[in-house]
Design a protein around this motif. Structure first.
Motif: not given
Length: 202
Positions: A167-179
């Motif tokens: 999130s640009e406001k709170s810098l909280v991770a909204l989603e994470m992807g991995y490969a």
């Protein structure tokens, strides 16, 4: 650490031991020197005989090539040449100017090993692969882009790609992807280079 082992600084340890022997044999051949007729010929009749001088060595990796080397100091070669002069009464040239010095990647102290025969040399030589791999891991961990690029182009290692959306406001991770990228498998399947966006898992 066993009490008979000692540690030395790598500064000054820059001459490949087998390279010194090869330089002398090349010098004899290129200058048509009948070394086998000399009084000191027994020293050069084989690499094992050359090692009989009891060379102090350390194992390092070359910072330029990443290859492991068994190296000694120039002062040890000077002692070797003095021994030949004292024992056989003949002067031999110092051929260090014909060799490329090894630039040690390691900056920490290394174990000093005295090599006096071919069996000891083989045991020390068997450690070169581990030393090279340890230096490679250190360079990759330090973010050496050349080494990382070389690993990527070799197509035989596994990689983990991560992507975070915050999130640009709170810098909280909204989603994470991995490969997970198994390079050799993808290369053999004809899917190289991989496209991480097509393989992310949320």
């Amino acid at each position: 650490m066993p009490s008979d082992l000692s540690l030395v600084d790598v500064a000054g340890w820059e001459w490949d031991l087998h390279g010194i022997y090869a330089a002398y044999m090349g010098h004899f051949q290129s200058n048509n020197i009948a070394w086998y007729d000399k009084s000191w010929s027994t020293i050069f009749e084989s690499f094992d005989a050359f090692l009989g001088f009891n060379w102090p060595t350390v194992v390092v990796t070359d910072a330029r090539t990443g290859r492991g080397h068994i190296v000694t100091r120039s002062s040890t070669l000077q002692t070797f040449l003095r021994m030949v002069k004292t024992r056989f009464g003949e002067n031999m040239p110092n051929l260090l100017d014909t060799l490329v010095p090894i630039l040690p990647f390691e900056h920490n102290q290394r174990i000093l090993r005295n090599i006096a025969d071919i069996n000891t040399y083989k045991k020390v030589h068997a450690t070169l692969a581990a030393a090279s791999f340890a230096a490679l891991k250190a360079r990759v961990k330090n973010g050496n882009l050349i080494e990382i690029s070389n690993l990527w182009r070799s197509r035989d290692k596994n990689f983990l790609a991560l992507d975070f959306e915050t999130s640009e406001k709170s810098l909280v991770a909204l989603e994470m992807g991995y490969a997970v990228i198994r390079s050799a498998h993808l290369d053999s399947a004809g899917a190289w280079p991989p496209v991480p966006e097509d393989n992310y898992r949320s």
